[in-house]
Design an enzyme around this catalytic site. Structure first.
Site, PDB file in Angstrom:
ATOM      1  N   MET A 125      11.805  23.863   0.930  1.00 15.50           N
ATOM      2  CA  MET A 125      11.007  22.959   0.109  1.00 15.50           C
ATOM      3  C   MET A 125      11.885  22.220  -0.906  1.00 15.50           C
ATOM      4  O   MET A 125      11.665  21.056  -1.209  1.00 15.50           O
ATOM      5  CB  MET A 125       9.915  23.748  -0.625  1.00 15.50           C
ATOM      6  CG  MET A 125       8.853  22.854  -1.236  1.00 15.50           C
ATOM      7  SD  MET A 125       7.610  23.776  -2.156  1.00 15.50           S
ATOM      8  CE  MET A 125       6.793  24.672  -0.849  1.00 15.50           C
ATOM      9  N   ARG A 148     -10.192   0.061  15.875  1.00 14.99           N
ATOM     10  CA  ARG A 148     -10.320   0.915  14.713  1.00 14.99           C
ATOM     11  C   ARG A 148     -11.386   0.248  13.839  1.00 14.99           C
ATOM     12  O   ARG A 148     -12.567   0.450  14.065  1.00 14.99           O
ATOM     13  CB  ARG A 148      -8.935   0.992  14.040  1.00 14.99           C
ATOM     14  CG  ARG A 148      -8.614   2.269  13.366  1.00 14.99           C
ATOM     15  CD  ARG A 148      -7.174   2.273  12.866  1.00 14.99           C
ATOM     16  NE  ARG A 148      -6.807   1.060  12.133  1.00 14.99           N
ATOM     17  CZ  ARG A 148      -5.645   0.879  11.500  1.00 14.99           C
ATOM     18  NH1 ARG A 148      -4.730   1.816  11.526  1.00 14.99           N
ATOM     19  NH2 ARG A 148      -5.395  -0.218  10.851  1.00 14.99           N
ATOM     20  N   TYR A 151      16.104  30.244   5.422  1.00 15.18           N
ATOM     21  CA  TYR A 151      15.028  31.001   6.061  1.00 15.18           C
ATOM     22  C   TYR A 151      15.288  31.159   7.550  1.00 15.18           C
ATOM     23  O   TYR A 151      15.759  30.235   8.206  1.00 15.18           O
ATOM     24  CB  TYR A 151      13.690  30.283   5.863  1.00 15.18           C
ATOM     25  CG  TYR A 151      13.213  30.255   4.428  1.00 15.18           C
ATOM     26  CD1 TYR A 151      12.804  31.431   3.779  1.00 15.18           C
ATOM     27  CD2 TYR A 151      13.172  29.068   3.714  1.00 15.18           C
ATOM     28  CE1 TYR A 151      12.370  31.409   2.462  1.00 15.18           C
ATOM     29  CE2 TYR A 151      12.728  29.027   2.398  1.00 15.18           C
ATOM     30  CZ  TYR A 151      12.338  30.212   1.782  1.00 15.18           C
ATOM     31  OH  TYR A 151      11.902  30.179   0.485  1.00 15.18           O
ATOM     32  N   LYS A 164       0.844  -1.210   0.000  1.00 16.46           N
ATOM     33  CA  LYS A 164       0.000   0.000   0.000  1.00 16.46           C
ATOM     34  C   LYS A 164       0.876   1.257   0.000  1.00 16.46           C
ATOM     35  O   LYS A 164       2.068   1.187   0.364  1.00 16.46           O
ATOM     36  CB  LYS A 164      -0.919  -0.013   1.229  1.00 16.46           C
ATOM     37  CG  LYS A 164      -0.161  -0.027   2.550  1.00 16.46           C
ATOM     38  CD  LYS A 164      -1.076  -0.368   3.729  1.00 16.46           C
ATOM     39  CE  LYS A 164      -0.289  -0.388   5.027  1.00 16.46           C
ATOM     40  NZ  LYS A 164      -1.075  -0.908   6.156  1.00 16.46           N
TER      41      LYS A 164
HETATM   42  C1  LIG Z   1      -0.276  -1.972   6.659  1.00 14.01           C
HETATM   43  C2  LIG Z   1      -0.878  -3.238   7.168  1.00 14.01           C
HETATM   44  C3  LIG Z   1      -0.096  -4.381   7.352  1.00 14.01           C
HETATM   45  C4  LIG Z   1       1.408  -4.391   7.177  1.00 14.01           C
HETATM   46  O1  LIG Z   1       2.030  -3.999   8.360  1.00 14.01           O
HETATM   47  P1  LIG Z   1       3.627  -4.002   8.508  1.00 14.01           P
HETATM   48  O2  LIG Z   1       3.839  -3.722   9.933  1.00 14.01           O
HETATM   49  O3  LIG Z   1       4.152  -2.933   7.596  1.00 14.01           O
HETATM   50  O4  LIG Z   1       4.084  -5.347   8.101  1.00 14.01           O
HETATM   51  C5  LIG Z   1      -0.735  -5.550   7.748  1.00 14.01           C
HETATM   52  N1  LIG Z   1      -2.070  -5.576   7.960  1.00 14.01           N
HETATM   53  C6  LIG Z   1      -2.848  -4.500   7.816  1.00 14.01           C
HETATM   54  C7  LIG Z   1      -4.307  -4.590   8.086  1.00 14.01           C
HETATM   55  C8  LIG Z   1      -2.273  -3.290   7.420  1.00 14.01           C
HETATM   56  O5  LIG Z   1      -3.058  -2.204   7.298  1.00 14.01           O
END
Ligand SMILES: *Cc1c(COP(=O)(O)O)cnc(C)c1O
Length: 344
Positions: free
Chosen positions: A287, A125, A240, A34
């Site tokens: 930046m 969550r 800056y 992701k």
């Molecule tokens: C992002 C995520 C993972 C991966 O977690 P890591 O600690 O990066 O291995 C696993 N399960 C869910 C539901 C996630 O959102």
């Protein structure tokens, strides 16, 4: 020469995945890619992971899953985040497996896609805090997620116990709960599949362990170059504001990377490599530029290593009061700012 380059070491990803496949000891390994594989590049990371033995890919959104489907026609792709009513047709067409986390999400997904049921075991969550009365027909998995697998064995055991108790009433449905931290430290959580993102990239999920100590190889390298040098006289400030003022006559250099590239403003004081020599980031991060202190005259054009050659994302994260993932995920993917390369 390029303004900035991010290089992904595909061999490192493959070795990490092979290690995790071994650790998983029969459980499937799903590579979590992701957010552009936490800034590392989703397509290349996913391809390396699949080559090395991963059995599926996880993403957060239907859009991420659909993009991967074009590259991986046969892979299992699981969308861990919510899918909206507008996205269901797309998810069905892309054969994405989706997550039901409450009654509304079951209604949205209906019979259109394969479903993983998310249980809340202590993260509080997403997911059901008690098993739903009726399971979806197209259920292909039941799962949960750890809140503190990186730091708290007791809480992790409590979550696991709750998950095992609930899932015992759902026989023959594959169960998965382990993230990278749990895969590395809690073998009893491996069950039918583990979901690893952090570890496949060679990053550490633990504050008390470096990637090296875990047998992982960092896959990311981030470089730029020294674009200008100058001498500061006592009392001269840099960039800056006046947060850094030269105490004595000193040399400094400018590197054309800044927070617009993902180099956080909180990284003032962190170290990067100018050639083979460590140099501190001084003054406010702009930046598009940072300033570094130099001990001696260094020619412009010298390679600057921001991550790599012993400098880890974890090192920067400590200075920034951030996590390694926060820094890597912030890396820009804009090809007009950074060139992306791959090595084997
Ligand atoms: C992002 C995520 C993972 C991966 O977690 P890591 O600690 O990066 O291995 C696993 N399960 C869910 C539901 C996630 O959102």
């Amino acid at each position: 020469m390029h303004r900035a380059e991010v290089t992904l070491d595909l061999t490192a990803v493959e070795r990490n995945v092979e290690e995790l496949v071994k650790l998983a000891d029969g459980a499937a390994l799903w590579a979590v890619v992701k957010a552009n594989a936490y800034g590392h590049g989703a397509a290349a990371t996913a391809a390396a992971a699949m080559r090395a033995g991963a059995n599926g890919l996880c993403v957060a959104t239907a859009g991420e899953g659909t993009a991967l489907r074009k590259l991986f026609p046969a892979a299992r792709i699981i969308v861990l985040g919510p899918v909206t009513r507008e996205e269901v047709v797309q998810a069905r067409q892309a054969r994405l497996e989706c997550v039901a986390y409450n009654q509304e999400s079951i209604a949205i997904l209906g019979e259109q896609v394969d479903i993983h049921l998310k249980m809340n075991t202590g993260m509080n969550r997403w997911g059901w805090s008690e098993p739903p009365e009726r399971l979806p027909d197209r259920i292909v998995g039941v799962f949960s997620h750890f809140a503190r697998a990186y730091s708290d064995p007791r809480h992790t055991e409590e979550q696991t116990a709750r998950f095992l108790q609930w899932s015992a009433d759902m026989p023959n449905i594959p169960r998965h709960i382990a993230n990278s931290a749990a895969t590395l430290r809690f073998p009893s959580t491996h069950l039918d599949a583990v979901r690893c993102g952090t570890a496949i990239l060679g990053l550490s999920p633990f504050e008390d362990s470096t990637p090296e100590e875990l047998g992982l190889r960092p896959a990311l390298r981030w470089t730029s170059y020294l674009a200008q040098t100058r001498i500061l006289m006592p009392g001269d400030s840099v960039g800056y504001g006046d947060s850094f003022t030269a105490p004595l006559r000193m040399r400094m250099g400018i590197v054309p990377v800044g927070y617009g590239d993902g180099f956080s403003k909180r990284l003032t004081g962190s170290r990067i490599l100018v050639g083979n020599t460590f140099a501190p980031v001084i003054g406010v991060v702009s930046m598009d530029a940072i300033a570094v202190g130099l001990e001696r005259d260094v020619p412009t054009g010298t390679t600057v290593t921001i991550v790599g050659d012993g400098i880890t994302l974890e090192d920067h994260a400590k200075v920034a009061g951030a996590t390694n993932l926060e820094i890597s995920t912030g890396l820009t993917a804009d090809p007009r700012r950074v060139r992306r390369r791959f090595t084997h």
